[in-house]
Design a protein around this motif. Structure first.
Motif, PDB file in Angstrom:
ATOM      1  N   THR A  51       5.063 121.388  14.778  1.00 12.05           N
ATOM      2  CA  THR A  51       5.883 121.221  15.973  1.00 12.05           C
ATOM      3  C   THR A  51       5.488 122.251  17.028  1.00 12.05           C
ATOM      4  O   THR A  51       5.419 123.448  16.748  1.00 12.05           O
ATOM      5  N   PHE A  55       6.804 122.328  23.936  1.00 10.70           N
ATOM      6  CA  PHE A  55       7.147 121.001  24.433  1.00 10.70           C
ATOM      7  C   PHE A  55       8.620 120.692  24.186  1.00 10.70           C
ATOM      8  O   PHE A  55       9.261 120.007  24.988  1.00 10.70           O
ATOM      9  N   VAL A  56       9.153 121.176  23.077  1.00 10.81           N
ATOM     10  CA  VAL A  56      10.560 120.934  22.767  1.00 10.81           C
ATOM     11  C   VAL A  56      11.462 121.625  23.773  1.00 10.81           C
ATOM     12  O   VAL A  56      12.435 121.056  24.269  1.00 10.81           O
ATOM     13  N   THR A  57      11.136 122.876  24.100  1.00 10.32           N
ATOM     14  CA  THR A  57      11.964 123.600  25.062  1.00 10.32           C
ATOM     15  C   THR A  57      11.863 123.011  26.461  1.00 10.32           C
ATOM     16  O   THR A  57      12.782 123.156  27.272  1.00 10.32           O
ATOM     17  N   ASP A  58      10.739 122.358  26.751  1.00 13.66           N
ATOM     18  CA  ASP A  58      10.548 121.746  28.068  1.00 13.66           C
ATOM     19  C   ASP A  58      11.127 120.341  28.143  1.00 13.66           C
ATOM     20  O   ASP A  58      11.174 119.748  29.224  1.00 13.66           O
ATOM     21  N   ALA A  59      11.569 119.791  26.984  1.00 15.50           N
ATOM     22  CA  ALA A  59      12.033 118.402  26.939  1.00 15.50           C
ATOM     23  C   ALA A  59      13.219 118.126  27.865  1.00 15.50           C
ATOM     24  O   ALA A  59      13.243 117.080  28.542  1.00 15.50           O
ATOM     25  N   GLN A  62      11.947 117.550  31.344  1.00 16.23           N
ATOM     26  CA  GLN A  62      11.212 116.303  31.444  1.00 16.23           C
ATOM     27  C   GLN A  62      12.151 115.101  31.450  1.00 16.23           C
ATOM     28  O   GLN A  62      11.938 114.133  32.197  1.00 16.23           O
ATOM     29  N   ALA A  63      13.205 115.160  30.622  1.00 15.47           N
ATOM     30  CA  ALA A  63      14.166 114.062  30.586  1.00 15.47           C
ATOM     31  C   ALA A  63      14.888 113.923  31.917  1.00 15.47           C
ATOM     32  O   ALA A  63      15.092 112.801  32.417  1.00 15.47           O
TER      33      ALA A  63
END
Length: 277
Positions: A51, A55-59, A62-63
């Motif tokens: 993982t 990218f998870v913290t930026d999700a 982005q959403a």
């Protein structure tokens, strides 16, 4: 000891019941919880191994960005979606019809009280049901697109193959739960095996059959909307095309149309089931 809750003139009753566990049972319980925690930690480590947390913290950002691009929906795109939506409804309806037709004999072969052979035929029928239920309709569609090519036929066959397991399982369970008294009454008249099934079992499972069929049709409406993502026709192909071209306002229109279709099919299915059962 148990806590007592008593009132004058009323019988004594226990408000709390204590259960006693032996030391071995307590040890087994703690071992089970410890194993569950260890399994959770191991699964968490496996999940995090590949993982990328950046990218998870930026999700969320982005959403929010994609959501802002979706509105307002492009309602002028709606007329182009009517024919793909019609194709989706046809995939769901014809696929359900085909699955139900194939599931009925499989269910009677799988039920203990109607199968001609509990040692040979019943395991084969159960294997068909398990196989159908184990493979998702999207995977069926992916395989069928590779075999018979893209288009509506692949979607219809995929929905039918997926429906066999669902309808067959619920229907054979309904057959096994048939009231024995009615079957014995028909048998006592000297009726043959086919007549016993026709007059003793079918009338009992017919309401359940219609309810199961309508419920499966409702599910297939939802599943058929995404089959186009793998080339099996329907509105999913429009959705994939809009996502590929980053036309997010068109994506919003498609999602709203899918939501409206699912809500209408859910209401229609529930109404028909209430009328039949």
């Amino acid at each position: 000891m148990s806590a007592l809750d008593t009132r004058p003139g009323e019988p004594t009753h226990y408000s709390q019941v204590w259960t006693f566990r032996t030391p071995r049972a307590r040890l087994a319980l703690w071992a089970g919880w410890l194993a569950l925690v260890a399994l959770f930690v191991w699964c968490w480590q496996v999940m995090n191994a590949n993982t990328l947390w950046i990218f998870v913290t930026d999700a969320p950002d982005q959403a929010v960005d994609i959501g802002s691009r979706m509105f307002p929906p492009e309602l002028a795109y709606l007329p182009e979606l009517l024919m793909p939506l019609w194709d989706t409804l046809n995939i769901a309806t014809l696929g359900t019809l085909g699955g139900v037709i194939l599931a009925v004999p499989v269910a009677f072969l799988a039920a203990r009280n109607t199968t001609p052979s509990a040692l040979l035929v019943r395991p084969v029928a159960l294997f068909v049901i398990v196989t159908s239920r184990s493979i998702n309709s999207l995977i069926w569609a992916l395989l069928l697109v590779a075999i018979i090519g893209p288009g509506l036929l692949a979607g219809i066959v995929a929905i039918a193959l997926r429906s066999i397991g669902f309808v067959g399982k619920l229907l054979y369970e309904a057959i096994e739960e048939s009231e024995a008294g009615q079957i014995e009454a028909v048998t006592a008249t000297g009726a043959g095996r086919a007549q016993v099934i026709h007059y003793g079992i079918v009338p009992q499972v017919l309401p359940a059959f219609w309810g199961i069929s309508m419920f499966r049709w409702d599910i297939n409406i939802r599943e058929s909307t995404i089959l186009g993502l793998v080339g099996a026709g329907g509105i999913g192909m429009k959705l994939q095309s809009s996502i590929d071209t980053l036309a997010w306002s068109q994506v919003a229109t498609i999602l709203i149309l899918i939501l409206a279709t699912v809500v209408v099919s859910e209401a229609l299915s529930a109404r028909v089931r209430r009328a039949l059962i």
